[in-house]
Scaffold this motif. Structure first.
Motif, PDB file in Angstrom:
ATOM      1  N   ILE A 152      -5.790  12.885  -3.844  1.00 31.11           N
ATOM      2  CA  ILE A 152      -4.728  12.057  -4.282  1.00 31.11           C
ATOM      3  C   ILE A 152      -3.846  12.511  -5.540  1.00 31.11           C
ATOM      4  O   ILE A 152      -2.955  12.201  -5.674  1.00 31.11           O
TER       5      ILE A 152
ATOM      6  N   ASP B  55      -9.956  10.757  -6.905  1.00 32.20           N
ATOM      7  CA  ASP B  55      -9.705  11.707  -5.642  1.00 32.20           C
ATOM      8  C   ASP B  55      -8.800  12.723  -5.833  1.00 32.20           C
ATOM      9  O   ASP B  55      -7.691  12.692  -6.302  1.00 32.20           O
TER      10      ASP B  55
ATOM     11  N   ARG C 175      -8.211   6.041   2.351  1.00 30.57           N
ATOM     12  CA  ARG C 175      -9.212   5.323   1.279  1.00 30.57           C
ATOM     13  C   ARG C 175      -8.421   4.601   0.158  1.00 30.57           C
ATOM     14  O   ARG C 175      -8.585   3.584  -0.328  1.00 30.57           O
ATOM     15  N   GLN C 176      -7.355   5.585  -0.419  1.00 29.42           N
ATOM     16  CA  GLN C 176      -6.914   5.170  -1.624  1.00 29.42           C
ATOM     17  C   GLN C 176      -5.924   3.729  -1.250  1.00 29.42           C
ATOM     18  O   GLN C 176      -5.940   2.757  -1.996  1.00 29.42           O
TER      19      GLN C 176
ATOM     20  N   PHE D  35       2.063   1.542  -3.612  1.00 29.66           N
ATOM     21  CA  PHE D  35       0.817   2.011  -4.502  1.00 29.66           C
ATOM     22  C   PHE D  35       0.776   3.380  -4.216  1.00 29.66           C
ATOM     23  O   PHE D  35       0.503   4.375  -5.115  1.00 29.66           O
ATOM     24  N   LEU D  36       0.887   3.898  -2.868  1.00 32.83           N
ATOM     25  CA  LEU D  36       0.422   5.527  -2.561  1.00 32.83           C
ATOM     26  C   LEU D  36       1.793   6.343  -3.409  1.00 32.83           C
ATOM     27  O   LEU D  36       1.189   7.393  -3.612  1.00 32.83           O
TER      28      LEU D  36
ATOM     29  N   ARG E 264       0.880  -1.242   0.155  1.00 34.42           N
ATOM     30  CA  ARG E 264       0.071   0.086   0.039  1.00 34.42           C
ATOM     31  C   ARG E 264       0.915   1.363   0.227  1.00 34.42           C
ATOM     32  O   ARG E 264       0.632   2.362  -0.576  1.00 34.42           O
TER      33      ARG E 264
ATOM     34  N   SER F 207      -8.142  10.600   2.359  1.00 36.78           N
ATOM     35  CA  SER F 207      -7.875  10.208   1.039  1.00 36.78           C
ATOM     36  C   SER F 207      -6.650   9.339   0.941  1.00 36.78           C
ATOM     37  O   SER F 207      -7.145   8.265  -0.042  1.00 36.78           O
TER      38      SER F 207
ATOM     39  N   ARG G 155      -6.486   1.462   1.012  1.00 31.10           N
ATOM     40  CA  ARG G 155      -7.526   0.314   1.169  1.00 31.10           C
ATOM     41  C   ARG G 155      -7.889  -0.556  -0.233  1.00 31.10           C
ATOM     42  O   ARG G 155      -8.314  -1.596  -0.213  1.00 31.10           O
TER      43      ARG G 155
END
Lengths: 184, 427
Positions: free
Chosen positions: A130, A127, B14-15, A58-59, A55, B11, B17
């Motif tokens: 994001i 988003d 949420r992203q 990914f971010l 994760r 944000s 997840r």
């Protein structure tokens, strides 16, 4: 069939040192084609931290596939140093952050060298926040993700980014200023 | 907490997840195995040279006279660089993953004076070409190089892996002073992931209390100078010869303290005006830390325009090449299934009598899928089941089969790549 061998830290560092080369002769002749990787502690650590690291990646990259690739590769590197790392989580976090940064550099090189280089499929979702974070320079983005998603301390972020703690404050300050500018 | 802080947290959470909780430990195991093999391949040639040739040989070679030389560049001050005429040009050696019990002795051709490169499993395989000699401040550096053919390891051309995934060359520097001798070597690459310049770092003379850092660096085309800045602040630079530079500095290194080698040396390539063409680093071992871009995609390439007249029949015939345990085929069948079986009889002898005999006899290639690239060539995806092997065998591999002499056959390149797993190298 050669016996199972794993390189220790000293041997790895000695590869360029002529004085100790004879130590490596034995390793060459006995190095197996089967690598034991299922040490219980390492496997447990992998299962406990993979999703968190995926994760995080990914971010930082915006691609699930790339994130999984980079994190798997980070675990490969961690495995090679497992016996001599006291804080594997911190090491892994730093490796993942660096891998994501290297990923962008490599993409850049590939695009320069090959007209057929694959185009990254970035899927950041709808988003706006994001998207705004994704548009930040890499170190600012990483600092924001580590601070606000991973809840890392300033010292931990500094360690992950390979910079001084004071620089982290500056990175986050500038990132927040940019985000405030672009977000309504 | 400010409002924007809160929005960022929400944000990002949420992203994040959206990434499912899943692990792939089997895949990790495969990667670790492959990385282990690749690292072994990258350093093995260098290590064997260092082991077999040894410091004494380097010392003698460094002082051997009577070779043909022609001055092409003279450095400033006490530096002198000469390029040697190497008979036969740059040799190409294959870099197999083979690990054999046989390490052939290094030597010198009595008629040409050429150094020979012993290859693991393959015996002596061609001379190392002389590159240049650099004399600076009482340090004599003799540099040799060879091209490395890693095509078998790299797989089919259409996999299009970046140039840093496999070395395409090997360079070796024999360094000597009045007090010490030593060899530093490393792999060379057609391109590097982090910049145009990179190299291998080594240390010699530590035991004698006369330590020197040595960097074997590769430079981009057009570089007028390559500069290295060593850990204690000293720097050295030279004009690269055919993209190769060897840089040295005296060092303060203590025997037994391995932490002092946990370092890298920054490099910069400079143009004629002193401007930077790019930067990089030299590291111990010199091999590139490869990333996921060097793990080929398991996806087959798109089909070609031409297809076999009867694709179903062709596919069925190709599938027959796979799925049979090694020991359940005769030698004649094995040879007949390869598009170019020249010299492969010896390969099968080595497989069946080598250290991995049990694994070889029980191994089985398993067909997964194919795409016809033309009427006479298909890309195939397959894996190999190997008893007592990590994870039960290999992960998916891509290869080619070719229509030769009226039937479909395995490509020699794929077979040669696969037999490396069993420490056997094709001629």
């Amino acid at each position: 069939m050669g016996e199972l061998v794993q390189e220790d830290g000293a041997a790895r560092r000695q590869k360029g040192v002529q004085d100790v080369a004879p130590l490596l002769e034995v390793r060459i002749e006995t190095t197996p084609m089967v690598v034991e990787v299922s040490k219980p502690a390492f496997a447990d650590f992998y299962r406990a931290t993979f999703t968190e690291m995926a994760r995080l990646a990914f971010l930082l990259t915006g691609s699930v596939e790339t994130a999984h690739d980079l994190v798997q590769d980070s675990f490969v590197r961690l495995h090679g140093r497992w016996d001599r790392i006291d804080e594997p989580r911190a090491y892994l976090r730093r490796t993942v952050v660096n891998a994501c940064r290297s990923h962008y550099r490599r993409l850049s090189v590939q695009r320069r060298h090959s007209a057929t280089a694959r185009v990254e499929n970035v899927d950041l979702g709808a988003d706006e926040m994001i998207d705004a974070i994704a548009a930040l320079p890499y170190r600012q983005r990483a600092a924001i993700v580590l601070r606000f998603w991973h809840d890392s301390s300033q010292a931990e972020i500094a360690a992950a980014l390979g910079c001084r703690p004071g620089t982290v404050g500056s990175l986050i300050y500038r990132a927040l200023a940019e985000l405030r500018k672009v977000m309504p | 907490m400010s409002e924007i802080d809160d929005r960022i947290r929400q944000s990002l959470a949420r992203q994040a997840r959206s990434v499912p909780e899943q692990t792939d430990f089997d895949g990790l195991t495969n990667r670790i195995t492959r990385r282990h093999r690749r690292k072994l391949q990258a350093v093995s040639v260098a290590l064997v040279m260092a082991l077999v040739a040894g410091p004494a040989f380097g010392f003698l070679a460094g002082r051997r006279g009577g070779e043909q030389e022609s001055d092409v560049a003279i450095g400033s001050g006490g530096e002198r660089v000469t390029v040697e005429d190497s008979p036969g040009g740059l040799p190409t050696v294959s870099l197999g993953g083979a690990v054999s019990d046989t390490l052939a002795a290094a030597g010198t051709d009595p008629t040409t004076g050429a150094r020979y490169l012993p290859l693991i499993g393959g015996g002596v395989d061609g001379p190392l070409a002389k590159a240049f000699v650099r004399d600076i401040d009482g340090i004599s550096i003799r540099v040799y190089r060879a091209a490395v053919d890693s095509s078998a390891e790299a797989g089919p051309e259409w996999q299009d892996l970046p140039g840093w995934c496999f070395p395409n060359g090997y360079a070796q520097a024999d360094v000597s002073t009045a007090d010490i001798v030593g060899i530093v070597s490393g792999p060379l690459y057609s391109e590097l992931p982090s910049g145009p310049v990179g190299g291998s770092l080594g240390a010699i003379g530590v035991a004698e209390g006369k330590a020197h850092w040595v960097v074997v660096a590769q430079a981009p085309a057009g570089a007028a100078r390559v500069r290295a800045t060593f850990p204690d602040g000293q720097s050295d630079e030279m004009e690269p010869i055919d993209g190769l530079a060897v840089l040295v500095a005296r060092a303060s290194l203590e025997p037994g303290d391995m932490s002092q080698y946990d370092t890298t040396v920054p490099l910069v390539a400079l143009d004629e005006n002193g401007g930077s063409l790019g930067t990089g680093t030299a590291t111990f071992g010199g091999y590139v830390e490869t990333g996921p871009e060097c793990y080929p995609s398991p996806d087959l390439p798109p089909p070609g325009e031409e297809q076999p007249a009867d694709p179903d029949a062709a596919r069925a015939e190709i599938e027959q090449l796979f799925g049979v345990k090694y020991e359940d085929r005769t030698r004649e069948e094995h040879l007949a299934n390869i598009d170019d079986p020249t010299g492969m009889d010896q390969v099968f002898d080595d497989l069946e009598n080598g250290s991995f005999r049990t694994q070889v006899l029980g191994s089985r290639t398993v067909f997964e899928d194919l795409v016809f690239l033309s009427a006479t060539k298909a890309a195939v995806r397959y894996h190999t089941e190997i008893p007592n092997f990590a994870n039960g065998g290999t992960g998916p591999k891509l290869g080619e089969v070719n229509f030769v002499d009226g039937r479909w056959k395995l490509s020699r390149a794929d077979v040669c790549r696969d037999v490396q797993l069993a420490a056997v190298t094709c001629p």
